[in-house]
Design a protein around this motif. Structure first.
Motif, PDB file in Angstrom:
ATOM      1  N   GLN A  39       0.844  -1.193   0.000  1.00 28.40           N
ATOM      2  CA  GLN A  39       0.000   0.000   0.000  1.00 28.40           C
ATOM      3  C   GLN A  39       0.875   1.237   0.000  1.00 28.40           C
ATOM      4  O   GLN A  39       1.649   1.461   0.948  1.00 28.40           O
ATOM      5  CB  GLN A  39      -0.939   0.008   1.213  1.00 28.40           C
ATOM      6  N   ALA A  40       0.776   1.989  -1.067  1.00 32.85           N
ATOM      7  CA  ALA A  40       1.501   3.245  -1.184  1.00 32.85           C
ATOM      8  C   ALA A  40       0.666   4.373  -0.584  1.00 32.85           C
ATOM      9  O   ALA A  40      -0.565   4.255  -0.492  1.00 32.85           O
ATOM     10  CB  ALA A  40       1.810   3.531  -2.649  1.00 32.85           C
ATOM     11  N   PRO A  41       1.291   5.471  -0.185  1.00 34.04           N
ATOM     12  CA  PRO A  41       0.557   6.591   0.403  1.00 34.04           C
ATOM     13  C   PRO A  41      -0.549   7.085  -0.527  1.00 34.04           C
ATOM     14  O   PRO A  41      -0.307   7.330  -1.711  1.00 34.04           O
ATOM     15  CB  PRO A  41       1.631   7.660   0.600  1.00 34.04           C
ATOM     16  N   GLY A  42      -1.744   7.211   0.007  1.00 31.68           N
ATOM     17  CA  GLY A  42      -2.867   7.711  -0.767  1.00 31.68           C
ATOM     18  C   GLY A  42      -3.456   6.736  -1.759  1.00 31.68           C
ATOM     19  O   GLY A  42      -4.333   7.114  -2.551  1.00 31.68           O
ATOM     20  N   LYS A  43      -2.986   5.495  -1.728  1.00 28.25           N
ATOM     21  CA  LYS A  43      -3.485   4.497  -2.675  1.00 28.25           C
ATOM     22  C   LYS A  43      -4.075   3.305  -1.937  1.00 28.25           C
ATOM     23  O   LYS A  43      -3.812   3.102  -0.756  1.00 28.25           O
ATOM     24  CB  LYS A  43      -2.365   4.036  -3.606  1.00 28.25           C
ATOM     25  N   GLU A  44      -4.862   2.517  -2.678  1.00 29.31           N
ATOM     26  CA  GLU A  44      -5.424   1.320  -2.098  1.00 29.31           C
ATOM     27  C   GLU A  44      -4.370   0.209  -2.029  1.00 29.31           C
ATOM     28  O   GLU A  44      -3.381   0.222  -2.774  1.00 29.31           O
ATOM     29  CB  GLU A  44      -6.621   0.844  -2.930  1.00 29.31           C
ATOM     30  N   ARG A  45      -4.609  -0.724  -1.136  1.00 20.46           N
ATOM     31  CA  ARG A  45      -3.716  -1.875  -1.042  1.00 20.46           C
ATOM     32  C   ARG A  45      -3.810  -2.681  -2.336  1.00 20.46           C
ATOM     33  O   ARG A  45      -4.897  -2.927  -2.835  1.00 20.46           O
ATOM     34  CB  ARG A  45      -4.090  -2.726   0.172  1.00 20.46           C
ATOM     35  N   GLU A  46      -2.661  -3.085  -2.864  1.00 17.71           N
ATOM     36  CA  GLU A  46      -2.648  -3.831  -4.115  1.00 17.71           C
ATOM     37  C   GLU A  46      -1.894  -5.140  -3.974  1.00 17.71           C
ATOM     38  O   GLU A  46      -0.930  -5.260  -3.204  1.00 17.71           O
ATOM     39  CB  GLU A  46      -2.043  -3.005  -5.250  1.00 17.71           C
ATOM     40  N   PHE A  47      -2.318  -6.108  -4.765  1.00 18.06           N
ATOM     41  CA  PHE A  47      -1.723  -7.428  -4.771  1.00 18.06           C
ATOM     42  C   PHE A  47      -0.318  -7.384  -5.352  1.00 18.06           C
ATOM     43  O   PHE A  47      -0.066  -6.703  -6.342  1.00 18.06           O
ATOM     44  CB  PHE A  47      -2.608  -8.370  -5.586  1.00 18.06           C
ATOM     45  N   VAL A  48       0.594  -8.149  -4.730  1.00 12.45           N
ATOM     46  CA  VAL A  48       1.959  -8.241  -5.229  1.00 12.45           C
ATOM     47  C   VAL A  48       2.255  -9.653  -5.731  1.00 12.45           C
ATOM     48  O   VAL A  48       2.571  -9.858  -6.901  1.00 12.45           O
ATOM     49  CB  VAL A  48       2.985  -7.859  -4.140  1.00 12.45           C
ATOM     50  N   ASP A  61       1.094  -8.205 -12.627  1.00 15.71           N
ATOM     51  CA  ASP A  61       1.816  -8.010 -13.886  1.00 15.71           C
ATOM     52  C   ASP A  61       2.994  -7.049 -13.741  1.00 15.71           C
ATOM     53  O   ASP A  61       4.061  -7.258 -14.330  1.00 15.71           O
ATOM     54  CB  ASP A  61       0.854  -7.501 -14.966  1.00 15.71           C
ATOM     55  N   SER A  62       2.825  -6.014 -12.970  1.00 11.81           N
ATOM     56  CA  SER A  62       3.877  -4.999 -12.848  1.00 11.81           C
ATOM     57  C   SER A  62       5.090  -5.493 -12.084  1.00 11.81           C
ATOM     58  O   SER A  62       6.152  -4.869 -12.113  1.00 11.81           O
ATOM     59  CB  SER A  62       3.328  -3.733 -12.191  1.00 11.81           C
ATOM     60  N   LYS A  64       6.139  -8.875 -12.326  1.00  9.68           N
ATOM     61  CA  LYS A  64       6.735 -10.029 -12.998  1.00  9.68           C
ATOM     62  C   LYS A  64       8.112  -9.691 -13.552  1.00  9.68           C
ATOM     63  O   LYS A  64       8.302  -8.651 -14.161  1.00  9.68           O
ATOM     64  CB  LYS A  64       5.823 -10.496 -14.129  1.00  9.68           C
ATOM     65  N   GLY A  65       9.054 -10.584 -13.310  1.00  9.10           N
ATOM     66  CA  GLY A  65      10.414 -10.381 -13.791  1.00  9.10           C
ATOM     67  C   GLY A  65      11.297  -9.602 -12.836  1.00  9.10           C
ATOM     68  O   GLY A  65      12.523  -9.621 -12.978  1.00  9.10           O
ATOM     69  N   ARG A  66      10.706  -8.906 -11.885  1.00  4.46           N
ATOM     70  CA  ARG A  66      11.503  -8.135 -10.912  1.00  4.46           C
ATOM     71  C   ARG A  66      11.405  -8.708  -9.512  1.00  4.46           C
ATOM     72  O   ARG A  66      12.365  -8.656  -8.743  1.00  4.46           O
ATOM     73  CB  ARG A  66      11.040  -6.675 -10.886  1.00  4.46           C
ATOM     74  N   PHE A  67      10.227  -9.226  -9.158  1.00  5.98           N
ATOM     75  CA  PHE A  67      10.001  -9.759  -7.819  1.00  5.98           C
ATOM     76  C   PHE A  67       9.897 -11.280  -7.887  1.00  5.98           C
ATOM     77  O   PHE A  67       9.352 -11.839  -8.841  1.00  5.98           O
ATOM     78  CB  PHE A  67       8.695  -9.207  -7.232  1.00  5.98           C
ATOM     79  N   GLU A  88       8.380   4.028  -7.616  1.00  7.06           N
ATOM     80  CA  GLU A  88       6.960   3.696  -7.488  1.00  7.06           C
ATOM     81  C   GLU A  88       6.718   2.397  -6.721  1.00  7.06           C
ATOM     82  O   GLU A  88       5.573   2.040  -6.448  1.00  7.06           O
ATOM     83  CB  GLU A  88       6.287   3.619  -8.863  1.00  7.06           C
ATOM     84  N   ASP A  89       7.771   1.692  -6.373  1.00 12.06           N
ATOM     85  CA  ASP A  89       7.635   0.522  -5.504  1.00 12.06           C
ATOM     86  C   ASP A  89       7.592   0.911  -4.032  1.00 12.06           C
ATOM     87  O   ASP A  89       7.376   0.051  -3.169  1.00 12.06           O
ATOM     88  CB  ASP A  89       8.801  -0.451  -5.727  1.00 12.06           C
ATOM     89  N   THR A  90       7.794   2.190  -3.745  1.00 10.89           N
ATOM     90  CA  THR A  90       7.727   2.666  -2.372  1.00 10.89           C
ATOM     91  C   THR A  90       6.343   2.435  -1.802  1.00 10.89           C
ATOM     92  O   THR A  90       5.338   2.868  -2.376  1.00 10.89           O
ATOM     93  CB  THR A  90       8.069   4.166  -2.305  1.00 10.89           C
ATOM     94  N   ALA A  91       6.287   1.725  -0.682  1.00 11.23           N
ATOM     95  CA  ALA A  91       5.011   1.360  -0.066  1.00 11.23           C
ATOM     96  C   ALA A  91       5.276   0.625   1.238  1.00 11.23           C
ATOM     97  O   ALA A  91       6.422   0.255   1.528  1.00 11.23           O
ATOM     98  CB  ALA A  91       4.207   0.460  -1.007  1.00 11.23           C
ATOM     99  N   VAL A  92       4.210   0.412   1.975  1.00 10.69           N
ATOM    100  CA  VAL A  92       4.258  -0.531   3.091  1.00 10.69           C
ATOM    101  C   VAL A  92       3.858  -1.892   2.533  1.00 10.69           C
ATOM    102  O   VAL A  92       2.813  -2.016   1.879  1.00 10.69           O
ATOM    103  CB  VAL A  92       3.320  -0.118   4.228  1.00 10.69           C
ATOM    104  N   TYR A  93       4.702  -2.874   2.761  1.00  8.68           N
ATOM    105  CA  TYR A  93       4.465  -4.213   2.257  1.00  8.68           C
ATOM    106  C   TYR A  93       3.925  -5.089   3.391  1.00  8.68           C
ATOM    107  O   TYR A  93       4.522  -5.155   4.474  1.00  8.68           O
ATOM    108  CB  TYR A  93       5.759  -4.804   1.691  1.00  8.68           C
TER     109      TYR A  93
END
Length: 114
Positions: A39-48, A61-62, A64-67, A88-93
């Motif tokens: 979950q990034a600041p001001g955004k909804e929690r998203e699947f990783v 999709d975003s 794939k290949g990096r994580f 843009e990967d900055t977030a609370v995981y």
């Protein structure tokens, strides 16, 4: 009940790498699913990424290949190896454990900045 303890977050420069860990304890029955959201600041929690016990992994999709998600069943631990990190990967995981209900970790901050 299941308790989750996360570790491995921090500050990293763009292009760098981090590895997150999440250890589960308590009623960790087999056949569970573990994974990560963020979950990034001001955004909804998203699947990783997610990985069921003994099954293959699934990624957003975003990522794939990096994580890369992996599990150590003996230690009831799930890992998230993150490479080529971007600001843009900055977030609370948050890690999660799912078996009959979903349990969440406390979250670990990842900041990608120069």
């Amino acid at each position: 009940q299941v308790q989750l303890v996360e570790s491995g977050g921090g500050l990293v420069q763009p292009g760098g790498s981090l590895r997150l860990s999440c250890a589960a304890s308590g009623s960790t029955f087999s056949g569970n699913v573990m994974g990560w959201y963020r979950q990034a600041p001001g955004k909804e929690r998203e699947f990783v990424a997610t990985m069921a016990s003994g099954r293959s992994a699934n990624y957003a999709d975003s990522m794939k290949g990096r994580f890369t998600i992996s599990r150590d069943s003996a230690r009831n631990t799930v890992y998230l190896q993150m490479n080529s990190l971007k600001p843009e990967d900055t977030a609370v995981y948050y890690c999660y454990f799912a078996y009959q209900k979903i349990y969440w970790g406390q979250g670990t901050q990842v900041t990608v900045s120069s």
